[in-house]
Design an enzyme around this catalytic site. Structure first.
Site, PDB file in Angstrom:
ATOM      1  N   GLU A  76      62.220  -1.100  11.692  1.00  0.00           N
ATOM      2  CA  GLU A  76      61.773  -2.426  12.110  1.00  0.00           C
ATOM      3  C   GLU A  76      62.915  -3.189  12.798  1.00  0.00           C
ATOM      4  O   GLU A  76      64.092  -2.797  12.666  1.00  0.00           O
ATOM      5  CB  GLU A  76      61.280  -3.200  10.880  1.00  0.00           C
ATOM      6  N   HIS A 133      59.282  -1.251  17.067  1.00  0.00           N
ATOM      7  CA  HIS A 133      59.830  -0.296  16.101  1.00  0.00           C
ATOM      8  C   HIS A 133      59.604   1.140  16.553  1.00  0.00           C
ATOM      9  O   HIS A 133      58.657   1.445  17.276  1.00  0.00           O
ATOM     10  CB  HIS A 133      59.310  -0.555  14.676  1.00  0.00           C
ATOM     11  N   ASP A 174      58.304   9.897   9.367  1.00  0.00           N
ATOM     12  CA  ASP A 174      58.187   8.915   8.284  1.00  0.00           C
ATOM     13  C   ASP A 174      56.978   9.205   7.387  1.00  0.00           C
ATOM     14  O   ASP A 174      56.126  10.042   7.702  1.00  0.00           O
ATOM     15  CB  ASP A 174      58.104   7.490   8.862  1.00  0.00           C
ATOM     16  N   ASN A 224      56.128  -4.440  17.765  1.00  0.00           N
ATOM     17  CA  ASN A 224      57.378  -5.204  17.654  1.00  0.00           C
ATOM     18  C   ASN A 224      58.588  -4.379  18.085  1.00  0.00           C
ATOM     19  O   ASN A 224      59.721  -4.750  17.823  1.00  0.00           O
ATOM     20  CB  ASN A 224      57.564  -5.724  16.218  1.00  0.00           C
TER      21      ASN A 224
HETATM   22  C1  GLP Z   1      53.446   3.233  13.073  1.00  0.00           C
HETATM   23  C2  GLP Z   1      54.363   4.473  12.914  1.00  0.00           C
HETATM   24  C3  GLP Z   1      55.113   4.758  14.188  1.00  0.00           C
HETATM   25  C4  GLP Z   1      54.154   4.613  15.354  1.00  0.00           C
HETATM   26  C5  GLP Z   1      53.783   3.162  15.531  1.00  0.00           C
HETATM   27  C6  GLP Z   1      52.684   2.922  16.549  1.00  0.00           C
HETATM   28  O1  GLP Z   1      53.687   2.250  12.151  1.00  0.00           O
HETATM   29  N1  GLP Z   1      55.284   4.425  11.828  1.00  0.00           N
HETATM   30  O2  GLP Z   1      55.707   6.042  14.130  1.00  0.00           O
HETATM   31  O3  GLP Z   1      54.760   5.041  16.540  1.00  0.00           O
HETATM   32  O4  GLP Z   1      53.505   2.539  14.301  1.00  0.00           O
HETATM   33  O5  GLP Z   1      51.447   3.294  16.067  1.00  0.00           O
HETATM   34  P1  GLP Z   1      50.199   3.521  17.009  1.00  0.00           P
HETATM   35  O6  GLP Z   1      50.495   4.757  17.795  1.00  0.00           O
HETATM   36  O7  GLP Z   1      49.035   3.719  16.078  1.00  0.00           O
HETATM   37  O8  GLP Z   1      50.074   2.324  17.866  1.00  0.00           O
END
Ligand code: GLP
Length: 235
Positions: A135, A130, A62, A128
């Site tokens: 989402e 995702h 992404d 959440n």
């Molecule tokens: C972000 C990314 C995800 C990631 C998630 C968790 O928004 N788009 O790909 O896995 O949230 O992030 P983190 O590893 O910083 O907790």
């Protein structure tokens, strides 16, 4: 799903590294990559290793809509800083946040995924549930598309920006359908703030309310958790 519980994110990075090394040895050449705090120990292990990705392709999940590749808050910049400056890939694909035509960019990314089926997909998980930026409510059939971020994700990701108002409201994300096409999936989760989402992903019903629960339907998923993230699992 295969579940590996480790002491902390350092050990998690080592366990994930072993899975990358084994996949590469078995001939994997297309790696789906993720951003966020979670994969950092894995990237550090890869950087410190002699694994050779010169013949491999990376495809990121992404990117924020509107951010240029050289914006330090972009996922392009993150990948450069954490991995690509040290490990050369034959080619690295990410969605282009500042693409002039959104539909053309989405189509381009879907063509990249068709041309290069992913052998091993690395994932984190949002609080959440995702995956990527898919989402709650996202269809499990979706390919790459433009998604609106939820307020909870904007809040969670505001730590990488000056404040929540600076966080882009939209992102391009591989869809859950694209993610499920990967031959092998490796999801990592560390810390108590992931414990609720992790339990729903593994032991809850398969529902679009928890996007990561889609992984229950994939035949080759490994989940690496630290003890804090595993605390809500039964048995
Ligand atoms: C972000 C990314 C995800 C990631 C998630 C968790 O928004 N788009 O790909 O896995 O949230 O992030 P983190 O590893 O910083 O907790």
């Amino acid at each position: 799903m295969k579940i590996i519980i480790v002491k902390d994110s350092q050990q998690g990075g080592k366990a994930a590294f072993n899975i990358f090394a084994a996949a590469l040895k078995k001939g994997a050449r297309v790696f789906g990559l993720a951003t966020g705090s979670t994969p950092l120990t894995t990237y550090q292990e890869l950087v410190n290793s002699d694994l050779d990705f010169a013949q491999a392709i990376s495809i990121n999940l992404d990117e924020y809509v509107g951010l240029k590749a050289d914006d330090p808050r972009s996922y392009h910049a993150y990948m450069q800083k954490k991995l690509f400056n040290f490990k050369k890939f034959k080619h690295s694909f990410l969605p282009q946040g500042d693409a002039a035509d959104e539909q053309v960019e989405i189509e381009r990314y879907n063509q990249v995924l068709t041309a290069h089926p992913i052998d091993l997909q690395l994932l984190g998980i949002g609080q959440n549930g995702h995956i990527g930026f898919n989402e709650p409510g996202s269809s499990f059939a979706e390919k790459t598309r433009k998604v609106a971020l939820t307020n909870s994700t904007i809040e969670a990701n505001s730590r990488f920006f000056e404040n929540a108002a600076e966080v882009p409201r939209f992102a391009y994300s591989m869809g859950i359908g694209s993610i499920l096409q990967a031959k092998q999936i490796l999801l990592e989760a560390f810390g108590t703030n992931k414990a609720v989402a992790v339990a729903k992903m593994i032991q809850g019903p398969v529902t679009t309310a928890c996007p990561a629960s889609a992984l229950q339907e994939h035949p080759n998923v490994t989940v690496i958790l630290d003890q804090a993230a595993a605390v809500n699992l039964k048995n």
